[in-house]
Design a protein around this motif. Structure first.
Motif, PDB file in Angstrom:
ATOM      1  N   ALA A  51       0.833  -1.204   0.000  1.00 53.20           N
ATOM      2  CA  ALA A  51       0.000   0.000   0.000  1.00 53.20           C
ATOM      3  C   ALA A  51       0.865   1.250   0.000  1.00 53.20           C
ATOM      4  CB  ALA A  51      -0.922  -0.013   1.213  1.00 53.20           C
ATOM      5  N   ASP A  94       1.191   3.738  -3.294  1.00 50.77           N
ATOM      6  CA  ASP A  94       0.172   4.669  -2.799  1.00 50.77           C
ATOM      7  C   ASP A  94      -0.355   5.597  -3.888  1.00 50.77           C
ATOM      8  OD1 ASP A  94      -1.394   5.922  -0.749  1.00 50.77           O
ATOM      9  OD2 ASP A  94      -0.004   7.612  -0.888  1.00 50.77           O
ATOM     10  N   LEU A 126      -2.713   3.649  -6.607  1.00 51.44           N
ATOM     11  CA  LEU A 126      -3.850   2.816  -6.190  1.00 51.44           C
ATOM     12  C   LEU A 126      -5.153   3.599  -6.300  1.00 51.44           C
ATOM     13  CD1 LEU A 126      -2.415   1.075  -2.987  1.00 51.44           C
ATOM     14  CD2 LEU A 126      -2.778   0.050  -5.233  1.00 51.44           C
ATOM     15  N   ARG A 149      -7.224   0.141  -2.849  1.00 52.53           N
ATOM     16  CA  ARG A 149      -7.007   0.439  -1.427  1.00 52.53           C
ATOM     17  C   ARG A 149      -7.985  -0.331  -0.549  1.00 52.53           C
ATOM     18  NH1 ARG A 149      -5.759   5.679  -3.412  1.00 52.53           N
ATOM     19  NH2 ARG A 149      -7.954   6.312  -3.267  1.00 52.53           N
ATOM     20  N   ASP A 150      -9.223  -0.485  -1.021  1.00 57.31           N
ATOM     21  CA  ASP A 150     -10.216  -1.245  -0.262  1.00 57.31           C
ATOM     22  C   ASP A 150      -9.813  -2.711  -0.154  1.00 57.31           C
ATOM     23  OD1 ASP A 150     -12.926  -1.607   0.968  1.00 57.31           O
ATOM     24  OD2 ASP A 150     -13.211  -2.861  -0.821  1.00 57.31           O
ATOM     25  N   ALA A 154      -7.060  -3.000   2.389  1.00 60.22           N
ATOM     26  CA  ALA A 154      -7.623  -2.821   3.731  1.00 60.22           C
ATOM     27  C   ALA A 154      -8.342  -4.086   4.195  1.00 60.22           C
ATOM     28  CB  ALA A 154      -8.572  -1.629   3.751  1.00 60.22           C
TER      29      ALA A 154
END
Length: 392
Positions: A192, A196, A199, A204-205, A208
């Motif tokens: 991530a 960064d 994305l 990103r989801d 996570a």
């Protein structure tokens, strides 16, 4: 203290009945407190009660009032006897219909691997046959007790082996599963950070979700290790102040969520006899449970008190959280069983299994009553501190 003798004819007293001519012999297993655990069919026929009815009840409850003191002394003496020395006495037992059965009773301690008394073997010979017949019956009962002692010794060895396997499994879970799980979480975080700027929201989801799943898995591993320790840790019973354990658990919860308002009321002087480390674990699980299922309340409210019941205390932990439907109460203390959805922060289903395990290892049990929307009351049966016990 009075002790009834073996009857040589029809028993005296209203409602008494003549006993059978042939001696009746039976074997049973009692726990350390003298409560029924197992009994053979001869005992069930002799007393007119099934083991399902007897289980958990004290042996003294089926003795006449005049023999209760003698039996109580014999039970206490068996706990301190060495080399499986039997305590023998003559007394009258009560049939379910009320008539008396005069019997010769032997109480033999069975020692565990640690040297302490693990259970008591009860031998009962009832009837009024000739002296030789009676002696033969007692000899047979002794032989049965020896065989039972051998089976118990074999069971103890098997249990020790199982505990060693369980310890090895717990070590493997702790080491071999945690390492790859940490790698998944760490490399997800690095990915991530590295990407960064490239994305989108969906990527990103996804990352996570991976990290959240890793965290849930880590929590599950911790809970499984707690359950494993609860099942196999050696117990060191002593008087324990439950109020102090509640204060510790409350302080930890308040530190983790300083913004939560909470009112925790504990009955003053609430003490039980048990292993402090395990009881602290039990209290932690119950308070975490109340805390977790009170998230939709303005404040967490919990009341804790106890009621003496024989040589035990029934501890009540009452919360005012979301509660649950009693139709599913049978699943409540089973591992991995959840009565609430993930949106209600239902946890991993291990906490209450730990509570039941600890209660059972202390010779008690755990159960609950609830109604959706009004909160739940958890009942934990634990040994009482003896009257002559050292106060904590």
């Amino acid at each position: 203290m009075s002790r009834a003798q073996i009857s040589s004819g029809t028993q005296d007293g209203g409602g008494s009945r003549p006993e059978t001519a042939a001696p009746v012999q039976g074997i049973a297993i009692l726990d350390r407190e003298g409560r029924w655990l197992e009994a053979d069919p001869a005992i069930e026929r002799l007393l007119g009660r099934t083991i399902a009815r007897l289980a958990g009840e004290p042996l003294i409850a089926v003795a006449t009032a005049r023999d209760a003191d003698a039996l109580r002394v014999a039970l206490q003496a068996a706990l301190v006897a060495g080399d499986a020395q039997s305590q023998r006495l003559q007394l009258a037992l009560l049939h379910d219909d009320g008539h008396e059965i005069h019997a010769s009773v032997g109480i033999t301690p069975m020692h565990g691997a640690g040297g302490g008394v693990r259970s008591l073997v009860l031998q009962v010979v009832a009837g009024h046959g000739a002296g030789g017949e009676h002696a033969d019956a007692e000899g047979d009962a002794d032989a049965d007790a020896d065989a039972l002692s051998q089976r118990l010794a074999e069971a103890e060895a098997a249990l020790a082996s199982m505990k060693q396997l369980q310890a090895s499994f717990a070590h493997g879970v702790s080491h071999d599963l945690r390492a790859p799980l940490r790698a998944v979480d760490s490399f997800s975080a690095l990915l991530a950070t590295h990407l960064d700027g490239n994305l989108d929201a969906t990527a990103r989801d996804y990352i996570a979700r991976i990290r959240a799943a890793s965290a849930r898995m880590a929590t599950l591993i911790d809970s499984l290790l707690e359950l494993s320790r609860a099942m196999r840790a050696e117990l060191h019973p002593a008087p324990v102040d439950l109020g102090l354990l509640v204060d510790w658990a409350h302080a930890e919860l308040a530190d983790a969520e300083p913004g939560r308002a909470a009112q925790i009321d504990v009955q003053p002087g609430l003490q039980v006899l048990g292993d402090e480390r395990q009881l602290r674990q039990l209290v932690n699980q119950l308070l975490h449970n109340a805390w977790k299922f009170s998230r939709d309340r303005d404040r967490v409210r919990v009341e804790i008190d106890g009621e003496p019941r024989g040589d035990h205390v029934i501890v009540r932990v009452r919360d005012h959280g979301s509660g649950f439907d009693m139709r599913y109460a049978g699943k409540l203390f089973e591992p991995f069983q959840r009565l609430h959805g993930a949106e209600e922060a239902s946890g991993n289903g291990i906490g209450l299994a730990i509570v039941r395990c600890i209660a059972q290892r202390h010779g008690g049990r755990a159960w609950a009553q609830s109604e959706p929307g009004t909160g739940s009351t958890f009942f934990i049966e634990l040994p009482a501190v003896p009257d002559n016990g050292t106060q904590a």
